[in-house]
Design an enzyme around this catalytic site. Structure first.
Site, PDB file in Angstrom:
ATOM      1  N   THR A 220       0.827  -1.203   0.000  1.00  0.00           N
ATOM      2  CA  THR A 220       0.000   0.000   0.000  1.00  0.00           C
ATOM      3  C   THR A 220       0.868   1.262   0.000  1.00  0.00           C
ATOM      4  O   THR A 220       2.103   1.197  -0.057  1.00  0.00           O
ATOM      5  CB  THR A 220      -0.968  -0.007   1.187  1.00  0.00           C
ATOM      6  OG1 THR A 220      -0.219   0.040   2.404  1.00  0.00           O
ATOM      7  CG2 THR A 220      -1.827  -1.271   1.178  1.00  0.00           C
ATOM      8  N   HIS A 221       0.227   2.392   0.079  1.00  0.00           N
ATOM      9  CA  HIS A 221       0.877   3.684  -0.136  1.00  0.00           C
ATOM     10  C   HIS A 221       2.069   3.937   0.780  1.00  0.00           C
ATOM     11  O   HIS A 221       2.068   3.583   1.950  1.00  0.00           O
ATOM     12  CB  HIS A 221      -0.136   4.824   0.045  1.00  0.00           C
ATOM     13  CG  HIS A 221      -0.654   4.925   1.458  1.00  0.00           C
ATOM     14  ND1 HIS A 221      -0.043   5.714   2.411  1.00  0.00           N
ATOM     15  CD2 HIS A 221      -1.701   4.330   2.085  1.00  0.00           C
ATOM     16  CE1 HIS A 221      -0.701   5.618   3.550  1.00  0.00           C
ATOM     17  NE2 HIS A 221      -1.712   4.783   3.383  1.00  0.00           N
ATOM     18  N   ASP A 222       3.094   4.535   0.213  1.00  0.00           N
ATOM     19  CA  ASP A 222       4.250   5.044   0.953  1.00  0.00           C
ATOM     20  C   ASP A 222       5.089   3.959   1.617  1.00  0.00           C
ATOM     21  O   ASP A 222       5.850   4.254   2.550  1.00  0.00           O
ATOM     22  CB  ASP A 222       3.815   6.077   2.006  1.00  0.00           C
ATOM     23  CG  ASP A 222       3.072   7.238   1.391  1.00  0.00           C
ATOM     24  OD1 ASP A 222       3.710   8.011   0.661  1.00  0.00           O
ATOM     25  OD2 ASP A 222       1.842   7.358   1.613  1.00  0.00           O
ATOM     26  N   CYS A 223       4.963   2.730   1.160  1.00  0.00           N
ATOM     27  CA  CYS A 223       5.813   1.671   1.696  1.00  0.00           C
ATOM     28  C   CYS A 223       7.160   1.668   0.988  1.00  0.00           C
ATOM     29  O   CYS A 223       7.271   2.067  -0.175  1.00  0.00           O
ATOM     30  CB  CYS A 223       5.151   0.306   1.535  1.00  0.00           C
ATOM     31  SG  CYS A 223       3.746   0.032   2.637  1.00  0.00           S
TER      32      CYS A 223
ATOM     33  N   ARG B 231       3.128   3.167   4.829  1.00  0.00           N
ATOM     34  CA  ARG B 231       4.363   3.759   5.352  1.00  0.00           C
ATOM     35  C   ARG B 231       5.278   2.751   6.048  1.00  0.00           C
ATOM     36  O   ARG B 231       6.221   3.157   6.732  1.00  0.00           O
ATOM     37  CB  ARG B 231       4.049   4.929   6.309  1.00  0.00           C
ATOM     38  CG  ARG B 231       3.273   6.072   5.658  1.00  0.00           C
ATOM     39  CD  ARG B 231       2.845   7.103   6.687  1.00  0.00           C
ATOM     40  NE  ARG B 231       1.987   6.508   7.704  1.00  0.00           N
ATOM     41  CZ  ARG B 231       0.682   6.276   7.560  1.00  0.00           C
ATOM     42  NH1 ARG B 231       0.061   6.601   6.431  1.00  0.00           N
ATOM     43  NH2 ARG B 231      -0.020   5.725   8.540  1.00  0.00           N
TER      44      ARG B 231
END
Length: 215
Positions: free
Chosen positions: A136-139, A156
């Site tokens: 998912t986002h910002d990983c 994250r």
């Protein structure tokens, strides 16, 4: 293209190459397993020596990818085949779903069918992203990381290089996993873990320390 390995995960990589319609001049490499045949599936030659691989790079195609799962072996093979002129190449399934904004996938990574990358996710070189995993986002994922089937990495989170995340594991948001960490299958990681450890359970707990890497 040359696929390093001719068993196990190499067959998964072959399927992606097939999906990409890049089978022309495809060969495999295996100098370890004597029982493998001269051709894989009666079609694809299996090279046996580093000299054969070097000649292939010089005369046919210098692209290679790694069909072996272990992150440490992948790093060692990367070093070996770069030195003889190989071009480390990603193999990404057209059935993967990749976000439209700021998704970075490092060279030599293998992405299998059903993998999902959200926007602003970063994957290092030589990684494996298996079937139906969700990033998912910002990983952020380091180099030579193995993400097993149906893993979920939530927003994250950070995964250090050479780590292995077991099938169906979930890493919760804002978690940092160190380098050379093994997360057991089905684990739910709710807190940070340092380098060089085995982690298992729901919630995941430290099980033992692993031998530090020497490279």
């Amino acid at each position: 293209m040359l696929i390093l390995g001719a068993k196990g995960f190499a067959k998964e990589v072959l399927e992606v190459v097939h999906q990409l319609n890049q089978l022309e001049n495809l060969v495999f490499y295996d100098d370890v397993n004597n029982e493998v045949p001269e051709t894989l599936f009666g079609q694809f030659p299996i090279l046996r020596t580093i000299q054969e691989a070097s000649n292939y790079f010089k005369t046919v195609d210098n692209r290679f990818t790694i069909g072996i799962g272990n992150p440490i072996l992948r790093k060692q093979l990367y070093d070996k085949f770069i030195t003889i002129g190989g071009d480390f190449t990603s193999v990404i399934s057209p059935s993967a779903t990749i976000g439209s904004y700021d998704v970075q996938i490092g060279i030599g990574s293998n992405v299998l069918s059903g993998a999902v990358f959200s926007n602003n996710s970063i994957i290092g070189k030589g990684c494996i992203i298996y079937y139906n995993s969700i990033i998912t986002h910002d990983c952020s994922i380091g180099d030579f990381v193995e993400i097993s089937p149906s893993v979920t990495l939530l927003g994250r989170c950070k995964i250090g290089s050479y780590s292995q995340i077991g099938a169906n594991a979930t890493i919760l948001p804002d978690i940092t996993i160190g380098k050379n960490v093994i997360i057991g299958a089905g684990s739910v990681v709710t807190k940070d873990f340092p380098d060089n450890c085995l982690v298992v359970g729901v919630p995941a707990k430290f099980i033992k320390e692993l031998v530090p890497l020497t490279f």
